[in-house]
Structures are given as C-alpha cells and as structure tokens.
Design a protein around this motif. Structure first.
Motif, PDB file in Angstrom:
ATOM      1  N   LEU A 168       0.845  -1.188   0.000  1.00  0.00           N
ATOM      2  CA  LEU A 168       0.000   0.000   0.000  1.00  0.00           C
ATOM      3  C   LEU A 168       0.884   1.243   0.000  1.00  0.00           C
ATOM      4  CD1 LEU A 168      -2.776   1.347   0.221  1.00  0.00           C
ATOM      5  CD2 LEU A 168      -2.556   1.175   2.710  1.00  0.00           C
ATOM      6  N   ILE A 169       0.765   2.051  -1.065  1.00  0.00           N
ATOM      7  CA  ILE A 169       1.589   3.250  -1.212  1.00  0.00           C
ATOM      8  C   ILE A 169       0.909   4.393  -0.480  1.00  0.00           C
ATOM      9  CG2 ILE A 169       2.707   4.835  -2.810  1.00  0.00           C
ATOM     10  CD1 ILE A 169       2.398   2.708  -4.995  1.00  0.00           C
ATOM     11  N   ILE A 170       1.645   5.038   0.411  1.00  0.00           N
ATOM     12  CA  ILE A 170       1.091   6.194   1.101  1.00  0.00           C
ATOM     13  C   ILE A 170       2.061   7.364   1.016  1.00  0.00           C
ATOM     14  CG2 ILE A 170      -0.379   4.841   2.630  1.00  0.00           C
ATOM     15  CD1 ILE A 170       1.598   5.221   4.841  1.00  0.00           C
ATOM     16  N   GLY A 171       1.508   8.564   1.124  1.00  0.00           N
ATOM     17  CA  GLY A 171       2.291   9.773   1.002  1.00  0.00           C
ATOM     18  C   GLY A 171       1.380  10.983   0.892  1.00  0.00           C
ATOM     19  N   PRO A 172       1.938  12.169   0.782  1.00  0.00           N
ATOM     20  CA  PRO A 172       1.139  13.395   0.776  1.00  0.00           C
ATOM     21  C   PRO A 172       0.090  13.403  -0.326  1.00  0.00           C
ATOM     22  CG  PRO A 172       3.471  13.892   0.975  1.00  0.00           C
ATOM     23  CD  PRO A 172       3.376  12.439   0.692  1.00  0.00           C
ATOM     24  N   GLN A 202       2.576  -3.728   6.394  1.00  0.00           N
ATOM     25  CA  GLN A 202       3.678  -3.081   5.673  1.00  0.00           C
ATOM     26  C   GLN A 202       3.142  -2.056   4.673  1.00  0.00           C
ATOM     27  OE1 GLN A 202       5.744  -5.767   2.993  1.00  0.00           O
ATOM     28  NE2 GLN A 202       7.727  -4.898   3.524  1.00  0.00           N
ATOM     29  N   PHE A 203       3.680  -0.841   4.745  1.00  0.00           N
ATOM     30  CA  PHE A 203       3.406   0.193   3.760  1.00  0.00           C
ATOM     31  C   PHE A 203       4.636   0.368   2.870  1.00  0.00           C
ATOM     32  CE2 PHE A 203       0.878   2.089   7.434  1.00  0.00           C
ATOM     33  CZ  PHE A 203      -0.349   1.734   6.919  1.00  0.00           C
ATOM     34  N   ILE A 204       4.523   1.289   1.916  1.00  0.00           N
ATOM     35  CA  ILE A 204       5.684   1.778   1.184  1.00  0.00           C
ATOM     36  C   ILE A 204       5.440   3.254   0.894  1.00  0.00           C
ATOM     37  CG2 ILE A 204       4.775   1.011  -1.046  1.00  0.00           C
ATOM     38  CD1 ILE A 204       8.502   1.351  -0.048  1.00  0.00           C
ATOM     39  N   SER A 205       6.432   4.069   1.105  1.00  0.00           N
ATOM     40  CA  SER A 205       6.308   5.501   0.864  1.00  0.00           C
ATOM     41  C   SER A 205       6.343   5.813  -0.630  1.00  0.00           C
ATOM     42  CB  SER A 205       7.453   6.250   1.553  1.00  0.00           C
ATOM     43  OG  SER A 205       7.538   7.581   1.086  1.00  0.00           O
ATOM     44  N   VAL A 206       5.541   6.791  -1.038  1.00  0.00           N
ATOM     45  CA  VAL A 206       5.547   7.229  -2.436  1.00  0.00           C
ATOM     46  C   VAL A 206       6.926   7.735  -2.839  1.00  0.00           C
ATOM     47  CG1 VAL A 206       4.793   9.599  -1.922  1.00  0.00           C
ATOM     48  CG2 VAL A 206       4.287   8.584  -4.150  1.00  0.00           C
ATOM     49  N   ALA A 225      11.394  -8.367 -11.809  1.00  0.00           N
ATOM     50  CA  ALA A 225      10.325  -7.847 -10.963  1.00  0.00           C
ATOM     51  C   ALA A 225      10.885  -7.563  -9.577  1.00  0.00           C
ATOM     52  CB  ALA A 225       9.175  -8.843 -10.869  1.00  0.00           C
ATOM     53  N   TYR A 226      10.408  -6.482  -8.952  1.00  0.00           N
ATOM     54  CA  TYR A 226      10.915  -6.082  -7.648  1.00  0.00           C
ATOM     55  C   TYR A 226       9.766  -5.756  -6.693  1.00  0.00           C
ATOM     56  CZ  TYR A 226      15.280  -5.527 -10.212  1.00  0.00           C
ATOM     57  OH  TYR A 226      16.377  -5.740 -11.005  1.00  0.00           O
ATOM     58  N   ASN A 227       9.845  -6.316  -5.490  1.00  0.00           N
ATOM     59  CA  ASN A 227       8.924  -5.941  -4.428  1.00  0.00           C
ATOM     60  C   ASN A 227       9.298  -4.577  -3.861  1.00  0.00           C
ATOM     61  OD1 ASN A 227       7.443  -8.347  -4.465  1.00  0.00           O
ATOM     62  ND2 ASN A 227       8.789  -9.342  -2.972  1.00  0.00           N
ATOM     63  N   LEU A 228       8.292  -3.805  -3.469  1.00  0.00           N
ATOM     64  CA  LEU A 228       8.522  -2.525  -2.800  1.00  0.00           C
ATOM     65  C   LEU A 228       7.738  -2.500  -1.493  1.00  0.00           C
ATOM     66  CD1 LEU A 228       8.220   0.030  -5.777  1.00  0.00           C
ATOM     67  CD2 LEU A 228      10.302  -0.998  -4.815  1.00  0.00           C
ATOM     68  N   GLY A 229       8.435  -2.410  -0.391  1.00  0.00           N
ATOM     69  CA  GLY A 229       7.801  -2.349   0.920  1.00  0.00           C
ATOM     70  C   GLY A 229       8.784  -1.811   1.940  1.00  0.00           C
ATOM     71  N   SER A 230       8.295  -1.496   3.117  1.00  0.00           N
ATOM     72  CA  SER A 230       9.139  -0.974   4.186  1.00  0.00           C
ATOM     73  C   SER A 230       9.971  -2.095   4.795  1.00  0.00           C
ATOM     74  CB  SER A 230       8.257  -0.341   5.264  1.00  0.00           C
ATOM     75  OG  SER A 230       7.417  -1.353   5.817  1.00  0.00           O
ATOM     76  N   LEU A 231      10.872  -1.702   5.686  1.00  0.00           N
ATOM     77  CA  LEU A 231      11.673  -2.668   6.438  1.00  0.00           C
ATOM     78  C   LEU A 231      11.090  -2.828   7.842  1.00  0.00           C
ATOM     79  CD1 LEU A 231      15.294  -1.504   5.479  1.00  0.00           C
ATOM     80  CD2 LEU A 231      13.988  -3.402   4.494  1.00  0.00           C
ATOM     81  N   ASN A 232      11.102  -4.045   8.336  1.00  0.00           N
ATOM     82  CA  ASN A 232      10.702  -4.350   9.720  1.00  0.00           C
ATOM     83  C   ASN A 232       9.343  -3.763  10.104  1.00  0.00           C
ATOM     84  OD1 ASN A 232      13.299  -5.588  10.171  1.00  0.00           O
ATOM     85  ND2 ASN A 232      14.144  -3.502  10.355  1.00  0.00           N
TER      86      ASN A 232
END
Length: 335
Positions: A168-172, A202-206, A225-232
C-alpha cells in the motif's frame, strides 16, 4: 534523454518527475488530467487517455525514450462486484497494452511498469519474495497480473521491462482507506481489527517508489520484478496503538475473529454493499510482508521510511486539511 511518464500527473508520477528533472533530464508527463504542480514549469505535459491507442500514439514516443507506466485504476473508490472488471481492465491492462504497442512501433525498448503485491493473493511463504506463487483474489490484482504476463511476452521480443510490486503506497495527498480509520480515531470510537492485530502490516512511501523507478532507469532497466515495501513492519496492534496515542484519542483497538469478519464482509459484498474490497480484507490478518532485498542487490534501492512515521504523517496531513491548513507536501514523508 527524454523520459515519458504515462499517468505522470498521479501519485507516484508527481514525485518521479521532479527527481528526473533534478537529474537534468527532459520529462514529458502524459496524463488525462493536469494538476497545478510546480514542476510543469520545466516538464512538458501531453494530454493522453491510455485506453485510446490513438491518444497514446499522439504522445510521440521515440526510439531512445525512457518510458514509465504509472497509469492505473486503484482499489479506491470501492467498486461493487459486477463493475470491477470493467473498472480495472480498460486502464490497467488495455492501457498498458496500448503503451507497449506504441513503444514497439517507435522502437523504444525500455519500460518501468508498476503492478501490485495484490498479484500474490494469500500468503504462502513468509516473507514473500518475487518468486512467491501468484493467485490474485480479485479483478484489480488480476488486471495487474495480466500486465506482467504481457510484459513477459514483449521481453521475448527484445524489450527491457522492469516491474515493481508495491505494498500500500502512502504519502502526501492520498488517504484512501486510511480516511475511515482516521475518522474513527478522531471520534474516539472503537477501532476493530481483522484478527488479533499481531500480524505485521507493511506500507511503502511514495518517495521510495519514485526513487525505485529512477534507479531502475539508472541500472539499465533490468528484465526483473521487484517488491517494494518498508523494512521491519510492526504488528498492526502496535502500529495503530502508536497512532491512537499520538492523536490523543480515547479509541480502543478491538481484536475480532478474523474468519467471522471476513464472512460478514463477504456477505455485504454479495449484497452490493462493500465496505472494503475482498482483495483488502481477505489478507488483512495474514503475514503479508514483502522481501525487498532484491531491489537492494540489483538497483541499490532501500526504503527510507518507517511504517510508524508514515502513518502518523498521514494522520497529521488529514488533521491539517480538516482544520483548514495548507499542507506542504515536501514536509510530509508519507500519509
């Protein structure tokens, strides 16, 4: 070099374009709408509807262009079951097909394309690597999986296509499903969790997504292909508890039997009264954590933002808007 960003007026594109401009690149944003964004003083805008092949062709792709596809229909606003296929597929699949065909006609071989972690479906292995089985749970994930299959076909014809699968991409500027959560907290109402809340979320920043796209170009657009997510990522209970504490709310976190909530939401979905999309709630109590180490190895990419900070920043932006204050996007790490 020219960089053409389809869907570039959207969430990730409005952060990618300034990055490329800062690198001294020529940027063309191709989208169906044009917002009032500062970087349009330096970037060119081309009106484009990706569902129309002629509209895509009129953007004028050249052989040496670097192309990004960020155009997409997302899970928000929630669609009733009968409308989901016709909502997602024209943009997500056919739009991607139109872009790739226009690239092929122009002899342009390099594409960065965003799909979704929703292609995986239920968690089978933990953490999820890019080799995790794919079994999407709805039309959104399916529409994105079909674009990955399309990419595989064109890779065999000589194209280089880097695929990104974000959480889930989150940001301003983007709240989506989080707005419902924030309202409960503002009103001091109970916040029900699907399940015990012990599973991580787990989120991921825009900002991290935009940097990943830039680094894929810098790395020569690997056919990967690459996963995009936060750490820990922390457990849901801690993530939400920290937010409630920050907000000074009296909301209580309520664990629920996951299976019972899912069956209730299934029933509402069948009655055309969905509160959430099945692709969201069916995995809400699972350990859906992406392994993002491949991006580090291949691209030198690593996420810079923590889930806790992203969620609180999102709440701050929500509150600022509710209070009538202008939010400066560059000061908000994520939402």
């Amino acid at each position: 070099m020219r960089h053409i960003i389809f869907g570039g007026d959207g969430f990730v594109g409005r952060h990618l374009a300034p990055k490329l401009l800062a690198d001294g690149q020529e940027v063309i944003v191709a989208d169906i709408v044009k917002s009032d964004l500062a970087h349009y003083r330096h970037a060119r805008f081309a009106t484009c509807d990706v569902t129309d092949p002629d509209s895509v062709a009129n953007v004028g792709i050249r052989a040496d262009d670097m192309v990004y596809n960020l155009s997409a229909k997302m899970l928000s606003p929630i669609q009733v079951r009968a409308k989901r296929h016709d909502f997602f597929f024209p943009v997500n699949y056919h739009g991607t097909e139109n872009i790739i065909r226009a690239m092929a006609k122009a002899g342009a071989p390099r594409l960065v394309h965003f799909t979704t972690d929703m292609i995986y479906g239920h968690t089978v292995t933990y953490p999820m690597t890019e080799d995790h089985p794919v079994a999407p749970l709805g039309e959104y994930g399916l529409s994105k999986l079909k674009t990955e299959e399309l990419a595989a076909e064109w890779r065999e014809k000589g194209m280089n296509i880097s695929l990104f699968r974000p959480r889930l991409i989150i940001g301003p500027g983007r709240l989506g499903i989080l707005e419902k959560l924030f309202k409960l907290i503002d009103w001091n109402l109970p916040v029900p969790m699907i399940g015990s809340g012990k599973n991580p979320y787990q989120f991921i920043s825009v900002f991290d997504c935009a940097e990943a796209a830039r680094l894929a170009w810098k790395a020569g657009v690997p056919n990967e292909a690459y996963n995009l997510g936060s750490l820990n990522p922390p457990p849901v209970k801690k993530l939400l508890g920290d937010l409630v504490k920050h907000a000074g709310s009296k909301s209580l976190l309520i664990p629920t039997p996951g299976w019972a909530v899912k069956r209730t939401l299934d029933l509402l979905d069948l009655m055309n009264m969905p509160l959430m999309d099945p692709e969201q709630y069916l995995i809400a109590d699972e350990e859906c954590v992406l392994d993002v180490s491949k991006g580090k190895r291949d691209l030198g990419w690593a996420p810079q933002y923590r889930d806790e900070d992203m969620l609180i920043a999102a709440y701050k932006e929500y509150r600022a808007k509710k209070d009538g204050h202008e939010v400066v996007a560059s000061q908000v790490p994520a939402e």
